[in-house]
Design a protein around this motif. Structure first.
Motif, PDB file in Angstrom:
ATOM      1  N   ARG A  31       0.845  -1.196   0.000  1.00  0.00           N
ATOM      2  CA  ARG A  31       0.000   0.000   0.000  1.00  0.00           C
ATOM      3  C   ARG A  31       0.885   1.253   0.000  1.00  0.00           C
ATOM      4  O   ARG A  31       1.744   1.418   0.854  1.00  0.00           O
ATOM      5  CB  ARG A  31      -0.902   0.010   1.238  1.00  0.00           C
ATOM      6  CG  ARG A  31      -1.754   1.262   1.347  1.00  0.00           C
ATOM      7  CD  ARG A  31      -2.429   1.401   2.710  1.00  0.00           C
ATOM      8  NE  ARG A  31      -3.466   0.419   2.894  1.00  0.00           N
ATOM      9  CZ  ARG A  31      -3.464  -0.477   3.874  1.00  0.00           C
ATOM     10  NH1 ARG A  31      -2.456  -0.507   4.735  1.00  0.00           N
ATOM     11  NH2 ARG A  31      -4.444  -1.348   4.002  1.00  0.00           N
ATOM     12  N   TRP A  32       0.644   2.125  -0.948  1.00  0.00           N
ATOM     13  CA  TRP A  32       1.331   3.422  -0.977  1.00  0.00           C
ATOM     14  C   TRP A  32       0.398   4.478  -0.389  1.00  0.00           C
ATOM     15  O   TRP A  32      -0.798   4.500  -0.698  1.00  0.00           O
ATOM     16  CB  TRP A  32       1.707   3.807  -2.414  1.00  0.00           C
ATOM     17  CG  TRP A  32       2.982   3.156  -2.869  1.00  0.00           C
ATOM     18  CD1 TRP A  32       3.119   1.917  -3.410  1.00  0.00           C
ATOM     19  CD2 TRP A  32       4.295   3.706  -2.809  1.00  0.00           C
ATOM     20  NE1 TRP A  32       4.440   1.647  -3.695  1.00  0.00           N
ATOM     21  CE2 TRP A  32       5.186   2.749  -3.332  1.00  0.00           C
ATOM     22  CE3 TRP A  32       4.822   4.918  -2.364  1.00  0.00           C
ATOM     23  CZ2 TRP A  32       6.558   2.949  -3.430  1.00  0.00           C
ATOM     24  CZ3 TRP A  32       6.185   5.136  -2.466  1.00  0.00           C
ATOM     25  CH2 TRP A  32       7.051   4.159  -2.977  1.00  0.00           C
ATOM     26  N   LEU A  33       0.935   5.316   0.419  1.00  0.00           N
ATOM     27  CA  LEU A  33       0.178   6.402   1.035  1.00  0.00           C
ATOM     28  C   LEU A  33       0.506   7.694   0.303  1.00  0.00           C
ATOM     29  O   LEU A  33       1.681   7.995   0.080  1.00  0.00           O
ATOM     30  CB  LEU A  33       0.552   6.538   2.514  1.00  0.00           C
ATOM     31  CG  LEU A  33       0.600   5.231   3.307  1.00  0.00           C
ATOM     32  CD1 LEU A  33       1.048   5.502   4.740  1.00  0.00           C
ATOM     33  CD2 LEU A  33      -0.748   4.541   3.279  1.00  0.00           C
ATOM     34  N   TYR A  34      -0.503   8.454  -0.065  1.00  0.00           N
ATOM     35  CA  TYR A  34      -0.299   9.652  -0.878  1.00  0.00           C
ATOM     36  C   TYR A  34      -0.875  10.888  -0.200  1.00  0.00           C
ATOM     37  O   TYR A  34      -1.767  10.810   0.644  1.00  0.00           O
ATOM     38  CB  TYR A  34      -0.948   9.486  -2.261  1.00  0.00           C
ATOM     39  CG  TYR A  34      -0.272   8.453  -3.130  1.00  0.00           C
ATOM     40  CD1 TYR A  34       0.881   8.762  -3.828  1.00  0.00           C
ATOM     41  CD2 TYR A  34      -0.792   7.168  -3.238  1.00  0.00           C
ATOM     42  CE1 TYR A  34       1.510   7.806  -4.617  1.00  0.00           C
ATOM     43  CE2 TYR A  34      -0.177   6.215  -4.025  1.00  0.00           C
ATOM     44  CZ  TYR A  34       0.976   6.533  -4.715  1.00  0.00           C
ATOM     45  OH  TYR A  34       1.598   5.592  -5.501  1.00  0.00           O
ATOM     46  N   VAL A  35      -0.343  12.045  -0.621  1.00  0.00           N
ATOM     47  CA  VAL A  35      -0.909  13.316  -0.188  1.00  0.00           C
ATOM     48  C   VAL A  35      -2.253  13.486  -0.879  1.00  0.00           C
ATOM     49  O   VAL A  35      -2.347  13.300  -2.098  1.00  0.00           O
ATOM     50  CB  VAL A  35       0.029  14.484  -0.547  1.00  0.00           C
ATOM     51  CG1 VAL A  35      -0.645  15.811  -0.238  1.00  0.00           C
ATOM     52  CG2 VAL A  35       1.332  14.352   0.227  1.00  0.00           C
TER      53      VAL A  35
END
Length: 918
Positions: free
Chosen positions: A914-918
């Protein structure tokens, strides 16, 4: 001295049903009305003996120093003023008092009271008093011949040995005390004093409670005073003090002193204080409710928290007997003074101030602020912790206050997220390194073992190139070609960098040999100054980077990294390797340096624990197989990285850009951090003359073909050329700039217009792209290679719109690709561009910004193409069969990261979790 009034004869009042004090008479003679409750008394400012001739709803300000006539009620405002009389009547009414006096401050009130004393008198005072009170008592002890005994008044028995039948003249109490919230049994001590020293006066500082929550006159006190600057006013827009009592002799004595010294409250301040008291109950109800939530939150984290509303607070039973609420001040201990300083400095919504009682929430460290006048030895003897933090709760939304406090605790390293317990826990300060490391392991892993993988997009200037230098608005958007940065721990006391895309640069340094002496640490709570530390830069260049002049790009990138590392880690000095790679072409005008700066800044801030991530969203199902990773969808994915984290990354990315470029606009790093699209103008132009960046609301992700001409550019020369053209042909250039401004404004409107169909939007943008490019050609910033790309894409059967981006003179061209453009035609166009020795990239514009690979793995095993991620494991294990750089520590992701081909890098990174983004 007149005998004291028996407290039993004073009618007690309940906060909900106060006594029958003077209130407006009922208009109906048929039935009597019930006494008004406290909040009604607060809002009802009326004096039956002093009616306004015009019936004004608000008491007028009698802004007059003198009054005409002889023998009238008022002659000189120092001695009396109608506005002050209304105020004093009102304060007495809500304080269960016969008399009230108002002066210029709370300390002025105490000064008036202490003037009752004479040389030889003895005073018994608490040992946990406001610093100003302690200072004034010290003064009268040294200059007035008064003996002061500081006693632990939380135990009534402790007071008894100091009570003398004739010498004890005054007992000075606070409850709860400031700042440790100790509880004093006012009733018991008053009874003991009256029995043993009948002439002694019991004085209570009631500022922490106000008349709404506590009325000490009902419990045997002779005089009560408040700093009305605090809760009675409630807005910190005036200074005032009030004194209340029931004895005529004391009132006359203090009134004489006030008239003599002339410190009575001025009419305008009386008016403001009257206005403030009307909302006293309303404000404190909200403040108390929030205080309970904050105290419970801190107590739940394991901090020693002082607040009467907590079940284990010492003396709580006494407080509940003499008060009707817990107040809105609390304090807590961290166990580490430096950590407390970091917490106070990291708070944003909580303002740093020495005061309390305001509608705005405040935070402070008493030992270095309000109580700094007490010498350290005395503070230690009285048990006042140097690490104590005082919180004064306002009326803001409780969720915002707790969120801001939590972020400050995270930024300061006071709490960390516990993966096993799925919540934040306290990180205990300890001199025992083994214990400290064990506690840190309960959070996001040890600092030495945590690996961080980050990414940031490039950018394209859609409209406004070059013109932005001269004030025209530019539109920039993120492009989904990204730079990736990986911070891998080392345990050998070294720091290293590997820039695969910049001369395949690799270098490592012994941490202790870096120029730490040249570092000027940034104070807690402060950001980097506007100007770079040139001394530190010169020292790095002359030291760690000496001898790298032949590879200037790699040298400058390493300079930016080391500069940030030294400033962020002056006291921590972690050992790790930072590797950077990208799918962005370097030097093509697509913001590769800003993307690198964002990755480097994010990695450094994470490793330094200067930022941290919030806990993951809770799954909506208990089925592990149903746990879905975060999906990267332009403007549709969850924005997991908080704005406060993104803003801090952006500030440091801008610092890196300054090192790399000298005077950047800030738009490139902002796009790299926040993604989407931004409109930008320099100072004096656009946005009402203010410089800045503004998100383009409603931006719809678009498909673009970016074509790298592979022609290097000299940006400074191109910008200078436009400037020279403007100087020689101002009318021509000014006309072009106005036309480009119109194009930028029209593009913003089109992108934000919800009524435009997708087809209409693409058609409008296509026309604006062609028009914008023609103006840039006239400015002389195009290049034959860019015109070749433009001609190829515009030719049949393609008919696409293309323009240069960035500085021009080479670099990249951007081509808008309609949604319905046939795949076969696109493949054919790409093949033609490749045949002409260009490098095309099909990508989207306007997607997500900064990304961080989540350290929170799903509870089930996730089979990846390169590794198996076990529960609780931050990153996949080491890929077998690869060797690290010599001495580079024990890599986990790094070897697999550096092995990926350019074409596979993005897909490989997306597949890690899982990538967390702004």
């Amino acid at each position: 001295m007149a005998p004291p009034i028996d407290p039993k004869t004073i009618p007690a009042i309940d906060p909900k049903v106060p006594p029958e004090l003077p209130t407006p008479e009922p208009e109906s003679p048929v039935r009597s009305r019930k006494p008004y409750r406290f909040s009604t008394l607060c809002a009802t400012v009326e004096n039956p003996d002093q009616k306004d001739q015009y019936g004004s709803s608000s008491v007028p300000i009698y802004q007059s120093a003198t009054f005409k006539g002889v023998g009238n009620a008022y002659d000189y405002s120092r001695s009396g003023n109608p506005t002050r009389s209304h105020l004093e009547h009102h304060i007495a009414k809500i304080s269960s008092a016969t008399h009230a006096l108002t002066v210029s401050s709370g300390m002025a009130a105490l000064d008036i009271i202490l003037r009752i004393l004479k040389p030889g008198d003895e005073v018994i005072a608490g040992d946990d008093l406001y610093g100003g009170t302690n200072r004034l008592l010290t003064y009268i002890k040294s200059h007035g011949g008064v003996v002061v005994h500081h006693v632990d008044t939380t135990t009534p028995a402790s007071v008894l040995p100091f009570i003398h039948p004739t010498k004890t003249a005054m007992v000075l109490l606070e409850s709860p005390t400031n700042p440790l919230l100790k509880i004093v049994d006012i009733a018991a001590i008053s009874k003991d004093v009256k029995e043993r020293a009948p002439d002694a006066i019991v004085v209570v500082d009631n500022t922490m409670m106000s008349p709404y929550l506590q009325r000490p006159l009902e419990h045997g006190a002779d005089i009560v005073y408040d700093s009305a600057t605090k809760y009675l006013s409630g807005h910190h827009d005036l200074m005032a003090g009030v004194i209340t009592c029931n004895r005529d002799d004391l009132k006359q004595q203090m009134a004489f002193t006030i008239n003599s010294v002339g410190n009575a409250l001025a009419p305008n301040d009386c008016f403001l204080l009257l206005r403030g008291t009307k909302t006293l109950a309303l404000r404190l109800d909200r403040q108390q409710a929030t205080s309970q939530l904050v105290a419970t939150y801190l107590h739940g984290l394991g901090f020693t928290t002082h607040y009467p509303g907590l079940p284990n607070h010492p003396g709580r039973e006494i407080h509940e007997r003499i008060a009707s609420g817990n107040g809105a001040v609390l304090s807590f201990e961290t166990g580490d003074k430096e950590m407390s300083e970091r917490i106070v400095g990291a708070a944003r919504l909580w303002g740093i101030s020495v005061s309390f009682g305001c509608v705005n929430s405040l935070i402070s460290m008493p030992c270095v602020m309000s109580h700094a006048s007490i010498d350290p030895a005395t503070r230690a003897a009285r048990g006042l912790p140097e690490d104590l933090i005082r919180l004064c709760v306002g009326i803001e939304d409780p969720a915002d206050l707790i969120d801001d406090l939590e972020q400050a605790l995270i930024d300061a390293g006071a709490i960390a997220f516990n993966v096993q317990q799925n919540k934040y826990i306290r990180v205990l300060p300890s001199t025992n390194e083994e214990l400290n490391r064990a506690v840190q392991k309960l959070g996001l892993g040890e600092p030495d073992d945590q690996e961080w993988f980050v990414s940031a997009p490039g950018k394209v200037i859609l409209f406004g190139e070059h013109a932005v230098v001269h004030g025209v608005t530019a539109l920039a958007a993120s492009v989904d070609l990204r730079c990736y940065g990986l911070a891998t721990p080392r345990n050998d006391g070294k720091i290293s960098v590997h820039f695969a895309d910049i001369d395949n640069f690799y270098r490592e340094w012994d941490i202790n040999t870096l120029p730490w002496d040249a570092v000027t640490p940034i104070a807690v709570g402060q950001e980097h100054p506007d100007v770079l530390d040139q001394v530190l830069i010169d020292t790095i260049v002359a030291g760690p980077l000496q001898g790298f002049d032949e590879i200037p790009k790699a040298k400058t990138a390493a300079l930016a990294f080391l500069y940030m590392y030294l400033l962020l880690n002056h006291s921590k000095r972690p050992s790790f390797n930072f590797s950077a790679r990208g799918t962005l072409p370097v030097g093509a005008g697509l913001g590769s340096s800003a993307s690198f700066s964002t990755c480097a800044a994010t990695a450094l801030l994470l490793v330094s624990r200067a930022i941290s991530l919030p806990p993951p969203p809770q799954p909506t199902t208990t089925d592990p197989a149903a746990t879905v990773p975060h999906v990267h969808v332009s403007h549709g994915g969850r924005r997991f990285i908080p704005p406060t984290v993104a803003e801090r990354v952006n500030k440091w990315a801008f610092i890196s850009e300054k090192v790399l470029h000298g005077n950047p606009s800030g738009i490139d790093n902002s796009v790299a951090v926040f993604g989407g699209a931004l409109a930008y103008a320099r100072a004096g132009f656009g946005f009402g003359g203010k410089a800045g960046m503004h998100p383009v609301q409603g931006f719809k992700s678009l498909r673009f073909l970016l074509t790298n001409s592979k022609v290097p550019r000299d940006t400074k020369k191109l910008v200078a050329g436009v400037g020279a053209l403007k100087a020689s042909e101002p009318e021509l250039v000014d006309g072009i700039l106005k036309a480009i401004q119109s194009i930028s404004e029209e593009a913003r409107r089109a992108l934000a217009d919800p009524e435009l169909s997708r087809e209409q939007l693409l058609c409008a943008l296509s026309a604006l792209i062609r028009e914008n490019h023609e103006h840039l050609v006239t400015l002389g910033v195009s290049h034959p290679s860019l015109e070749t790309i433009r001609a190829t894409t515009a030719a049949a059967p393609y008919g696409l719109s293309t323009k240069l981006t960035g500085a021009g003179g080479g670099g990249c061209a951007v081509t808008l690709v309609p949604d319905d453009f046939q795949t076969e035609a696109l493949d054919k166009l790409i093949a033609e561009l490749v045949q002409e020795s260009f490098v095309p990239y099909l990508t989207s514009v306007g997607g997500s910004g900064l990304g961080i690979l989540s350290p929170y793995t799903p509870p089930n095993l996730v089979q990846q193409s390169h590794a198996v991620v076990a529960p609780g494991q931050v990153t996949p294990p080491e890929t077998p069969g690869l060797a690290p750089h010599p001495g580079a520590g024990d890599p986990l992701l790094r070897l697999a990261f550096e092995k990926q081909s350019m074409s596979d890098l993005a897909q490989w990174a997306d597949g890690l979790g899982r990538w967390l983004y702004v």
